[in-house]
Write an enzyme that holds these catalytic residues in place. Structure first.
Site, mmCIF file in Angstrom:
data_model
loop_
_atom_site.group_PDB
_atom_site.id
_atom_site.type_symbol
_atom_site.label_atom_id
_atom_site.label_comp_id
_atom_site.label_asym_id
_atom_site.label_seq_id
_atom_site.Cartn_x
_atom_site.Cartn_y
_atom_site.Cartn_z
ATOM 1 N N ASP A 45 0.842 -1.203 0.000
ATOM 2 C CA ASP A 45 0.000 0.000 0.000
ATOM 3 C C ASP A 45 0.880 1.257 0.000
ATOM 4 O O ASP A 45 0.365 2.379 -0.057
ATOM 5 C CB ASP A 45 -1.014 -0.009 1.156
ATOM 6 N N SER A 46 2.200 1.056 -0.014
ATOM 7 C CA SER A 46 3.125 2.163 -0.312
ATOM 8 C C SER A 46 2.793 2.747 -1.687
ATOM 9 O O SER A 46 3.210 3.853 -2.018
ATOM 10 C CB SER A 46 4.577 1.674 -0.280
ATOM 11 N N ASP A 84 -1.118 -6.080 -0.219
ATOM 12 C CA ASP A 84 -1.423 -5.430 1.061
ATOM 13 C C ASP A 84 -2.915 -5.187 1.208
ATOM 14 O O ASP A 84 -3.587 -4.788 0.249
ATOM 15 C CB ASP A 84 -0.722 -4.059 1.121
ATOM 16 N N LYS A 113 -1.233 -9.246 3.049
ATOM 17 C CA LYS A 113 -0.456 -8.769 4.203
ATOM 18 C C LYS A 113 -1.296 -7.736 4.931
ATOM 19 O O LYS A 113 -1.939 -6.896 4.299
ATOM 20 C CB LYS A 113 0.872 -8.155 3.741
ATOM 21 N N GLU A 115 -1.377 -5.170 8.698
ATOM 22 C CA GLU A 115 -0.565 -4.606 9.784
ATOM 23 C C GLU A 115 -1.222 -4.850 11.140
ATOM 24 O O GLU A 115 -2.435 -4.728 11.269
ATOM 25 C CB GLU A 115 -0.398 -3.093 9.555
ATOM 26 N N GLU A 182 9.259 -4.233 10.538
ATOM 27 C CA GLU A 182 9.670 -2.931 9.987
ATOM 28 C C GLU A 182 10.140 -1.985 11.094
ATOM 29 O O GLU A 182 9.498 -1.875 12.153
ATOM 30 C CB GLU A 182 8.497 -2.276 9.224
HETATM 31 O O1 KIV Z 1 3.553 -1.085 1.586
HETATM 32 C C1 KIV Z 1 4.707 -1.545 1.521
HETATM 33 O O2 KIV Z 1 5.449 -1.332 0.552
HETATM 34 C C2 KIV Z 1 5.167 -2.350 2.638
HETATM 35 C C3 KIV Z 1 6.622 -2.689 2.698
HETATM 36 C C4 KIV Z 1 7.368 -1.489 3.104
HETATM 37 C C5 KIV Z 1 6.891 -3.834 3.575
HETATM 38 O O3 KIV Z 1 4.410 -2.703 3.482
#
Ligand code: KIV
Length: 264
Positions: A45-46, A84, A113, A115, A182
């Protein structure tokens, strides 16, 4: 060409083979990373920050993640693909979390993924029980930017350290098959990696993790104004891209492009 599976990723820890994970957001880069033999591609989600230009990840939607997961899935054939779960797609209720996780699998991901540690234990368990594999993400969790007061290294005090270790145990006990660590001290990354049977994948968590992940724009040197300590730029792509577009502009303006060889 054999697809990298979850049992393959899990087995890498036992074999002592370090896991290579990179982010990608479109088919073109996914194809390059796939050909380069990375183990895992993460549609992070970056996306919100490095592609969509938001100041943080909180504005990313399920529709954004689905669209980009589909694109990355079309570009990659071999790497294990993880997507994500964006902010508010799994925090509101367990049924909604399961449904959204399933939508990411339908978009082409092999795992999701999310958090959070102990606070997300029931959610991780419920998703994993539906045979939707979950990668955890603890330590510095960017969706908690306001609680953390910024992107700060976590786990420096004894109480924070205890909490992150507890988060790691909760994520594993809930059924996650791996976990991203992280923004934590190297010693804590080492301790958690030794404690868990599932692989740890670090970003700013030191060299002892079972694997490492970086955001593609960071390791490719696409930005000149963002260089946190944990990032290594393996190339400086911004400069050749800038030079190329400058050359194109110059040749359009002085009439040397298109030449005979580019004309019909
Ligand atoms: O969103 C992302 O790119 C991430 C990585 C930094 C692990 O969660």
């Amino acid at each position: 060409m054999k697809k990298v599976t979850i049992p393959d990723v899990v087995a890498m820890k036992a074999k002592g083979r370090r896991i290579v994970m990179v982010t990608a957001y479109d088919a073109a880069f996914a194809r390059i990373f796939d050909e380069a033999d990375v183990d895992v591609i993460l549609v992070g989600d970056s996306l919100g920050m490095v592609v969509l230009g938001f100041p943080d990840t909180l504005s990313v939607t399920m529709e954004d993640m689905i669209r980009h997961t589909e694109a990355v899935a079309r570009g990659s054939k071999r790497a294990h693909l993880v997507a994500d779960m964006p902010f508010l797609s799994y925090q509101t209720s367990i049924p909604e979390a399961i449904r959204n996780a399933g939508r990411l699998l339908q978009a082409g991901a092999a795992a999701v993924k999310l958090e959070g540690g102990r606070s997300m234990e029931a959610t991780i368990r419920a998703i994993a029980q539906c045979d939707i594999p979950v990668m955890g993400h603890i330590g510095l969790t960017p969706q908690s930017i306001h609680r953390m007061g910024g992107y700060k290294v976590q786990g420096k005090t004894d109480s924070q350290r205890e909490r992150i270790i507890d988060d790691a145990k909760a994520v594993q006990d809930a059924g996650a098959y791996s976990v991203v660590l992280e923004g934590i001290p190297t010693a804590l990354g080492d301790e958690i990696t030794a404690l868990l049977s599932i692989p740890t994948i670090g970003i700013g968590a030191g060299v002892h993790c079972d694997g490492q992940v970086l955001v593609m724009h960071d390791f490719l040197g696409m930005f000149d104004d963002f260089m946190p300590k944990f990032v290594k730029r393996f190339t400086e792509l911004r400069k050749p891209v800038r030079d190329a577009v400058d050359s194109f502009s110059r040749e359009v303006r002085d009439g040397t492009f298109p030449g005979e060889e580019h004309s019909f």
